[in-house]
Design a protein around this motif. Structure first.
Motif, short mmCIF file in Angstrom:
data_model
loop_
_atom_site.label_atom_id
_atom_site.label_comp_id
_atom_site.label_asym_id
_atom_site.label_seq_id
_atom_site.Cartn_x
_atom_site.Cartn_y
_atom_site.Cartn_z
N ILE A 1 -11.73 -0.81 14.99
CA ILE A 1 -10.93 -0.37 13.84
C ILE A 1 -9.47 -0.37 14.27
O ILE A 1 -9.14 0.12 15.35
N LYS B 1 -5.77 0.98 12.99
CA LYS B 1 -5.37 2.01 12.05
C LYS B 1 -3.89 2.39 12.20
O LYS B 1 -3.38 2.48 13.31
N ASP C 1 -0.80 3.45 6.02
CA ASP C 1 -2.06 3.65 5.34
C ASP C 1 -2.96 2.42 5.48
O ASP C 1 -3.70 2.06 4.58
N ALA C 2 -2.81 1.74 6.57
CA ALA C 2 -3.65 0.56 6.82
C ALA C 2 -4.74 0.92 7.80
O ALA C 2 -4.49 1.59 8.80
N CYS C 3 -5.95 0.51 7.49
CA CYS C 3 -7.09 0.82 8.35
C CYS C 3 -8.16 -0.23 8.07
O CYS C 3 -8.63 -0.34 6.95
N PHE C 4 -8.47 -1.02 9.08
CA PHE C 4 -9.41 -2.12 8.80
C PHE C 4 -10.20 -2.52 10.04
O PHE C 4 -9.85 -2.16 11.17
N TRP C 5 -11.25 -3.28 9.79
CA TRP C 5 -12.14 -3.74 10.86
C TRP C 5 -11.69 -5.11 11.37
O TRP C 5 -11.27 -5.96 10.59
N PRO D 1 -11.83 2.97 7.82
CA PRO D 1 -11.45 1.96 6.82
C PRO D 1 -12.17 2.19 5.50
O PRO D 1 -13.38 2.43 5.48
N LYS E 1 -10.40 -4.01 1.08
CA LYS E 1 -9.24 -3.62 1.87
C LYS E 1 -9.58 -3.43 3.35
O LYS E 1 -8.70 -3.49 4.21
N ASP E 2 -10.83 -3.18 3.65
CA ASP E 2 -11.20 -2.86 5.03
C ASP E 2 -11.55 -4.09 5.86
O ASP E 2 -11.78 -3.99 7.06
N PRO F 1 -9.72 -7.64 6.18
CA PRO F 1 -8.70 -8.61 5.78
C PRO F 1 -9.24 -10.04 5.81
O PRO F 1 -10.12 -10.37 6.60
N SER G 1 -12.00 -10.79 8.58
CA SER G 1 -11.55 -10.41 9.92
C SER G 1 -12.69 -9.97 10.82
O SER G 1 -12.56 -9.94 12.04
N SER G 2 -13.81 -9.63 10.23
CA SER G 2 -14.93 -9.13 11.01
C SER G 2 -16.21 -9.41 10.23
O SER G 2 -16.19 -9.62 9.02
#
Lengths: 351, 594
Positions: free
Chosen positions: A309, A311, A316-320, B44, B523-524, B526, B539-540
């Motif tokens: 993750i 972050k 406010d960005a949080c992604f895999w 996320p 959004k989680d 990309p 992205s994953s």
């Protein structure tokens, strides 16, 4: 801006010694003359075969009157050049310059670069500007972008007043490539470079592998790891039409580019974190002045494949992200925290 | 090696309702919308925070957040980080993504969206139980005279409306992989429950039927020269306008008119089909009332089919053979005929016209051609695997041994290690990167070929070559985190794999192979363009229950909402069962309760 002239001399391969003597004659003829001449490998041949001549040459280099044509060991005659070829050329050259002249050179000169990874190699070997032969660019200066946030300044020979030494007159104010570009960067050493390669290190050759390993495609890593005795030298990248230039069509003054460059600042206040112990934050930059987009680049430093993750509270960005061994990935994040993986960062819009 | 223990896991089972259904609790429509405070949410989120409009809490402590872009479940106490946040969206879990009302109901939740209502329930399964649930679905819905590939539906999501027919281009290959899974399933049950246990006997029948269906494809063409079919249809089934279909009549098969037949200028071509079909296999079509003259087979067979059929013949011989000698004799005859065909035709499979089929060429001419150059490493490995497998099944065969010496002398072992090098160059030349230039179906073929080469090899020198060859595929294969590929890889090379991520697939694979699509604009995860700018990826890797459903021949990271026929298609269970029973049989994994 002054109308400088760039005196350029390429070696006659049949008469290398004569070429160097011609260069010295030009420089001795007028103390204001400055010359950009010869590739690193040619300096080495002179050093080996004619040490006395080399000492004279060296004195001119140290006096900042003569600059080698970089970042090539020898001039490439091939339109398609492999990444390893570029890495070896630039690294051998810089290593030679550091050892023999006590410094490296920051302006490259040679065939056009079509490949973002090649630009990345030049950037990481501290060639922060590259003069491309015969490139049709509308602007005087443009960016050569890599696949992530790095870029180097591009200049087309078509936009420079380049003359052979025989054509130089007393009216010409000649200048070295590095000195010319330094006017805009203020000091090329201030430009951040990712790979701090110590060219004085006798083991610098291993940096070639390090450099290639640090490129952002795990695919390249695998060529090195899996196959390397393989024919990587023969891999001629046919990556066509991928010149990532940014012709600054409206305002193409170099000073403004330099100003813009200063404004692409590291956002030290941003706090990004990952769930990995081995993934490091390599860089974090605003996309450009006035942009609300930020680019984050992360790199896996271990031989580990992970789902992590990424972050940032502020954005406010949080992604895999899946990240492979030694892979580098870049993401463009907007003000709503929406991330898009970014291969090529959007160009600076000076207008 | 100690087996990785797989635990019981919750599985999503959405139940769809029309918006005016009387079964929907009225309280759902009256539910108050309370916007959740997600300010410091730690993980996320699939939707933008501002898009969440309502939330409820279920008895298990999970929080459900409804958004205009889908539904999110957050279980802070979930053991695995991947299970903490789950996303439910159209078409698989919702009618549409505009969630308007939520109502908690025990551990489940009622969800009203703009166009419908879903009751989102969970069922807990062990990984063994899920394998059986998926198997049963395939047997009930997908099975077509023993072949298991996919089945289309007349009505969306309604499994009771399957069409009676369903041709698939790779019926043989997909069914073979499914059959191998069930053979391993059978062998596992023999070990754990005994050979006479009713469940063991049931699965033996399942595995046998699938094996017979695959073997039948070798005899349907009736050419008698080892050539075999991709699939076959019966007279009353609808034929697609692709490929080369032959209609049998007596001893003569005639090529039907089709786009490809016209392309070859061969519509109406005839060939012999009088070689007998083994009595043992005939029940597969006679049980449905068909005769040989009703069979329409598809030719132009490819290496996909060959590779998986040879894998099946090896394990059917070793595991079913000892308890079913009649079947074993058919396997031996089959593998001998087809292998001799390859040898006699210069390492290629030749079709009715005397030349090779489009994609069954394993000789130097092909490897040195523009098209075959980057295929050479894989195809060299495939042919060596075929020869070794045939030699094993036949208990030693001089002609095959000689062929093996021949391909060794031609440099096949060395070539088999060159995949990455050749493919990399070819990708560069085409302005692609590896991942977008990859034909993802080749991953399975490479995995099977190198796994089997390693497993069958006795000499260290060659074993190292096969391992090197297998490793040269890891760049792209490892990114799939497919348990099937990873188990075979670790069995073959001894290299470590990520067992946790492989297990993720079994936990999160939906308990139905209904291929309904998912929402990927989230959004989680990309999106990125690959190198050429023509291919998009995420992205994953998405969890399996939030990812499009496909067979083994797609890039699982593709920015793709659905494959196959979406809500109108049920896929084979083999993606789960083949991987699962391979892992169970070879002792890499174990269910919690076993």
């Amino acid at each position: 801006m002054k109308n400088y002239t760039f005196a350029v001399l390429k070696a006659d391969k049949e008469n290398l010694s004569g070429s160097f003597k011609k260069a010295i004659a030009f420089l001795e003829k007028n103390e204001n003359n400055k010359l950009n001449a010869f590739y690193a490998g040619e300096y080495k041949i002179i050093k080996k075969n004619e040490p006395e001549l080399f000492e004279k040459v060296k004195a001119f280099v140290e006096a900042e009157k003569l600059q080698p044509l970089g970042a090539w060991w020898c001039e490439s005659t091939d339109e398609k050049i492999s990444l390893e070829n570029i890495a070896r050329n630039t690294l051998y050259s810089q290593k030679f310059f550091k050892k023999n002249f006590g410094k490296i050179f920051r302006t490259g000169y040679g065939k056009k670069i079509n490949n973002p990874l090649a630009v990345e190699i030049l950037f990481r070997s501290k060639t922060n500007c590259y003069i491309e032969e015969d490139v049709c660019a509308k602007a005087d200066f443009y960016w050569l972008d890599t696949k992530n946030i790095n870029r180097i300044l591009g200049i087309s020979t078509n936009n420079l007043n380049i003359k052979a030494v025989d054509e130089i007159t007393s009216d010409d104010e000649t200048i070295l490539f590095d000195d010319y570009v330094n006017q805009f960067y203020n000091n090329l050493d201030d430009v951040d470079a990712v790979a701090d390669i110590d060219y004085s290190d006798p083991a610098a050759e291993t940096e070639i592998e390090k450099l290639l390993l640090s490129l952002e495609t795990a695919d390249v890593v695998n060529v090195i790891k899996n196959g390397a005795e393989s024919k990587i030298k023969e891999i001629n990248c046919a990556w066509k039409n991928l010149l990532c230039t940014c012709p600054c069509a409206n305002k193409d003054k170099a000073e403004e580019i330099a100003k813009e460059l200063e404004n692409v600042e590291i956002c030290a206040n941003e706090i990004f974190e990952t769930t990995s112990e081995t993934v490091e934050l390599v860089a974090l930059k605003k996309c450009c002045k006035n942009s609300d987009k930020v680019v984050i680049r992360i790199r896996q430093t271990a031989d580990v494949s992970e789902k992590i993750i990424v972050k940032s509270k502020l954005l406010d960005a949080c992604f895999w992200v899946d990240i492979e061994p030694y892979e580098t990935r870049s993401f463009l994040i907007d003000s709503e925290g929406i991330a898009v993986e970014s291969n090529i960062i959007e160009n600076i819009d000076i207008a | 090696m100690k087996p990785y223990i797989l635990k019981r896991h919750l599985n999503r089972v959405p139940v769809f309702y029309e918006i005016d259904s009387p079964e929907i609790p009225k309280a759902l429509f009256e539910a108050e919308c309370v916007k959740p405070d997600l300010t410091d949410f730690p993980l996320p989120l699939p939707s933008k925070k501002k898009d969440y409009t309502c939330f409820v809490k279920t008895d298990d402590g999970a929080e459900w957040y409804g958004a205009t872009t889908g539904l999110t479940r957050y279980d802070a106490n979930a053991e695995r980080i991947e299970d903490k946040v789950m996303y439910f969206a159209a078409d698989r879990h919702l009618n549409d993504n505009n969630v308007q009302k939520l109502l908690a109901d025990g551990n489940s939740v009622w969800v009203k969206t703009e166009t419908g209502v879903v009751h989102m329930t969970f069922v807990e399964y062990s990984t063994d139980e899920k394998a059986n649930v998926l198997l049963q679905e395939s047997l009930d819905i997908v099975d077509r005279r023993g072949m298991i590939s996919q089945r289309y539906l007349e009505k969306a999501r309604d499994l009771s409306t399957k069409y009676y027919d369903n041709e698939c281009d790779n019926d043989g290959g997909f069914t073979a992989a499914y059959a191998v899974g069930e053979i391993f399933h059978y062998a596992t049950l023999v070990r754990e429950k005994g050979a006479d246990d009713p469940e063991t006997l049931r699965i033996k029948d399942v595995a046998t039927r699938a094996t017979e269906a695959c073997l039948l494809l070798f005899y349907v063409p009736g050419r008698g020269d080892g050539f075999f079919a991709r699939t076959y249809m019966c007279a009353d089934e609808r034929l697609p306008d692709d490929g080369l279909f032959f209609t049998r009549k007596g001893d003569t098969a005639t090529l039907r008119d089709s786009g490809y037949a016209r392309h070859l200028n061969a519509s109406g071509a005839e060939c012999y089909c009088g070689a007998p079909i083994p009595e043992r296999l005939k029940h597969l079509y006679t049980d449905s009332g068909y005769t040989e003259d009703d069979l329409i087979y598809k030719a132009d067979t490819s290496s996909d089919e060959v590779t998986l059929q040879y894998l099946l013949m090896r394990y059917a011989h070793e595991i079913l053979g000892p308890v079913d000698p009649e079947l074993d004799e058919i396997i031996k005859e089959t593998i001998k005929n087809t292998t001799y065909h390859f040898i006699d035709h210069g390492y290629q499979m030749c079709d009715f016209h005397g030349g090779p089929t489009a994609w069954a060429k394993w000789n130097l001419d092909y490897f040195n051609s523009e098209m075959g150059w980057s295929d050479g490493a894989l195809n060299a490995a495939e042919m060596m695997f075929y020869l070794k497998a045939a030699d094993l099944v036949l208990g030693g065969d001089e002609k095959i041994k000689k062929a093996l010496e021949d391909v060794y002398s031609l440099g096949y072992p060395e070539l088999a290690t060159k995949h990455h090098e050749r493919f990399y160059k070819a990708s560069m030349a085409n302005d692609y990167d590896l991942r977008e230039d990859m034909m993802y179906g080749d991953h399975m073929l490479a995995v099977v070929s190198f796994w089997q080469l390693c497993d069958l090899e006795k000499e260290d020198e060659y074993l190292e070559k096969w391992k090197k060859g297998f490793r040269s595929w890891r760049t792209t294969i490892a990114k799939e985190h497919s348990p099937c590929y990873d188990y075979a890889y670790t069995l073959a090379t001894g290299d470590e794999i990520d067992m946790e991520r492989a297990a993720n697939y079994f936990y999160r694979c939906p308990p139905s192979r209904l291929a309904s699509g998912v929402t990927i604009n989230r959004k989680d995860y990309p999106m990125q363009y690959r190198f050429s700018g023509k291919t998009k990826e995420l992205s994953s890797l998405l969890p399996a229950d939030e990812r499009f459903i496909a067979k083994y021949d797609r890039n699982p990271m593709a920015y793709c909402a659905e494959d196959s026929g979406g809500m109108y298609c049920v896929e084979s269970c083999f993606v789960y069962t083949f991987a699962y029973w391979t892992g169970r049989y070879f002792g890499l994994i174990k269910g919690e309760e076993e």
